[in-house]
Each structure stands twice: as C-alpha cells, then as structure tokens.
Motif scaffolding. Sequence first.
Motif, mmCIF file in Angstrom:
data_model
loop_
_atom_site.group_PDB
_atom_site.id
_atom_site.type_symbol
_atom_site.label_atom_id
_atom_site.label_comp_id
_atom_site.label_asym_id
_atom_site.label_seq_id
_atom_site.Cartn_x
_atom_site.Cartn_y
_atom_site.Cartn_z
ATOM 1 N N GLY A 141 66.616 16.424 41.531
ATOM 2 C CA GLY A 141 66.040 15.137 40.805
ATOM 3 C C GLY A 141 64.922 14.529 41.332
ATOM 4 N N ALA A 142 64.452 15.087 42.458
ATOM 5 C CA ALA A 142 63.167 14.650 43.089
ATOM 6 C C ALA A 142 62.100 14.660 41.720
ATOM 7 N N ASP A 143 61.150 13.449 42.179
ATOM 8 C CA ASP A 143 60.143 12.992 41.304
ATOM 9 C C ASP A 143 59.172 13.778 40.948
ATOM 10 N N ASN A 144 58.893 14.692 42.006
ATOM 11 C CA ASN A 144 57.778 15.981 41.695
ATOM 12 C C ASN A 144 58.516 17.059 42.105
ATOM 13 N N PRO A 145 59.204 18.057 41.270
ATOM 14 C CA PRO A 145 59.790 19.040 41.491
ATOM 15 C C PRO A 145 58.921 20.255 42.332
ATOM 16 N N GLY A 146 57.631 20.237 41.998
ATOM 17 C CA GLY A 146 56.772 21.069 42.813
ATOM 18 C C GLY A 146 56.769 20.805 44.216
ATOM 19 N N ARG A 147 56.927 19.756 44.613
ATOM 20 C CA ARG A 147 57.139 19.558 46.097
ATOM 21 C C ARG A 147 58.147 20.728 46.624
ATOM 22 N N PHE A 148 58.891 20.618 45.931
ATOM 23 C CA PHE A 148 60.268 21.570 46.638
ATOM 24 C C PHE A 148 60.368 23.134 46.219
ATOM 25 N N ARG A 149 59.369 23.400 45.418
ATOM 26 C CA ARG A 149 59.603 24.763 45.149
ATOM 27 C C ARG A 149 59.332 25.719 46.295
ATOM 28 N N ASN A 150 58.465 25.431 47.099
ATOM 29 C CA ASN A 150 58.095 26.282 48.290
ATOM 30 C C ASN A 150 59.227 26.475 48.975
ATOM 31 N N ARG A 151 59.595 27.522 49.241
ATOM 32 C CA ARG A 151 60.820 27.772 50.070
ATOM 33 C C ARG A 151 60.884 27.543 51.490
ATOM 34 N N LYS A 152 59.666 27.615 52.020
ATOM 35 C CA LYS A 152 59.571 27.351 53.435
ATOM 36 C C LYS A 152 59.600 25.781 53.658
ATOM 37 N N SER A 153 58.723 25.056 52.787
ATOM 38 C CA SER A 153 58.699 23.710 52.700
ATOM 39 C C SER A 153 60.423 23.139 52.725
ATOM 40 N N THR A 154 61.112 23.650 51.690
ATOM 41 C CA THR A 154 62.337 23.161 51.318
ATOM 42 C C THR A 154 63.242 23.569 52.554
ATOM 43 N N ARG A 155 63.109 24.507 53.250
ATOM 44 C CA ARG A 155 63.966 24.886 54.319
ATOM 45 C C ARG A 155 63.536 23.966 55.566
ATOM 46 N N GLU A 156 62.392 23.650 55.728
ATOM 47 C CA GLU A 156 62.150 22.715 56.815
ATOM 48 C C GLU A 156 62.512 21.291 56.548
ATOM 49 N N LYS A 157 62.644 20.870 55.403
ATOM 50 C CA LYS A 157 63.235 19.506 55.098
ATOM 51 C C LYS A 157 64.686 19.469 55.312
ATOM 52 N N VAL A 158 65.435 20.492 54.739
ATOM 53 C CA VAL A 158 66.720 20.678 54.922
ATOM 54 C C VAL A 158 67.243 20.807 56.549
ATOM 55 N N LEU A 159 66.556 21.711 57.182
ATOM 56 C CA LEU A 159 66.999 21.695 58.395
ATOM 57 C C LEU A 159 66.524 20.674 59.286
ATOM 58 N N ALA A 160 65.533 19.623 58.868
ATOM 59 C CA ALA A 160 65.154 18.570 59.879
ATOM 60 C C ALA A 160 66.505 17.516 59.420
#
Length: 250
Positions: free
Chosen positions: A102-121
């Motif tokens: 439900g993030a306001d800009n889903p494109g920010r989270f389509r990058n798997r590396k970026s998503t993984r960094e956020k989740v692990l952080a």
Amino acid sequence: MTAIIDIRDASVYYGTTPALLDVNMTIDSGRFVTIVGPNGGGKTTLFKMLLGLVRPARGSVRVLGRAPGDARLSVGYVAQSPQFDPLFPVRVYDVARMGLIGADNPGRFRNRKSTREKVLAALDAVGLADIENHWFNSLSGGQRQRVLIARALVTAPAILLLDEPTSNVDITAEDKILDVLQQLRNHMTILLITHYPKVASRFLDLVFCVNRTVHLHPPTENIDDALMRHITGLSMPGTFPKPATDSCHV
C-alpha cells in the motif's frame, strides 16, 4: 520543534455512545508520548482517529499537517492483538515486508535489492535480522512482537503508534521490546499505550491520561499515586485512595 500531531476539540461517538470528548492534544516532532488510562477509556480509539480509521463527529485532527487518511503511509502502527493464522506458513522476512504493502509509490519497492535493504534494516532495528528465514509461527511471543514492530518500521515512518506492545510477553521479552523502543526514540515520534507501570516508568517525558477526555499529566520523573491509579486503577503500595488533585483524574 514542529507540531506533528494537532487535535482540537475532537469528539468521537460509536452510535450515541461517546468514546472521546473534546480532545485537545498537540505533540511536537521527535517526542516520546506515553498514553495511559482505564480499559474502555478511549486509548485505542485515539489511535484509530490518528490513523483515519474513525472520524470525529466534531473538531479537527491533523497529522503531519494533513488529514489523518492522507498521512497514513507516514505512520507505523502496531496493534494490540494482531491476528495471524498459526498454521499459515510465512517467514519472518515476509511478515516484515508486509509493511510495504500500500505504499504511495509502489515503484520505490519494486527493486528487489532496495526492498531487501529496507526489510533487513527494519529487522536489524529490532534485533532480529539473523532470523529472517525462520517461520513466524515458530517464534516466541516476544520475538513475534518485535517482528511486528519491524513491519511498522519498514517504511521509515515519521510516527510510530504502539498499542500495548508488551502485552502477553514474559519479562525477558518485555525488556528487549523496551530496549528497542529506547533506541527508536531518537529517530521518530512515538506514541505508546500501556497499562503496565514498569513500561510507563521507562518513558515519562510526556504522559497523557485518556478516559473519554484527555489530560496532560504534570511533568514527573517518577510514577506518583495519581498516575499509578490512572495506569492500573490501584493506589501506590502503602498509600490510601484519595481524590486526584492534578489534571489526570479517573
């Protein structure tokens, strides 16, 4: 400091029953706010109002200068009793990643590396990055609660709302959760609902008492008798019940 939450003369009703009456609350950015009060006094309703899940019948509510619904993606929320099917096979990493839905800009989270960094952080912030592949239903109650806090942190919210985060966990787990909150307090605005004196005593910077109306408790470094009665309904050991003399009354 800048007001991050501004509630003015807000009242909420469920049918004809008042849940909150004429609430006024101003919270500056970066504060740690402890919210206490009796069961049924309106504490969870206050959170729902800040999340835009319920609307006041009158008055105004502004979160980050916007209507609560418009600010929702900047607010992390940990519910008091989240419901999870214990048989549903989901890993710790995936539970934390749900916070990105439900993030306001889903494109920010389509990058798997970026998503993984956020989740692990987020998992690292609660001390659980090393168990990202464990099954969620195999964890202890305290570990599950920290994963749910990580889920609320994964979008780096400006405000974190926690409704009784230490309920139904043992003393060791409670201490770990409190240590997590202690570390987070310098990074965001936190509102914590609790009815445990030990938890409240760790965070007495700004205390609001909620019992349909909302009152700011006078500044204190220790839990006094009036505050203890508002947290638990009981007087301090060795004291006798007496009418409250400050603005925090039952």
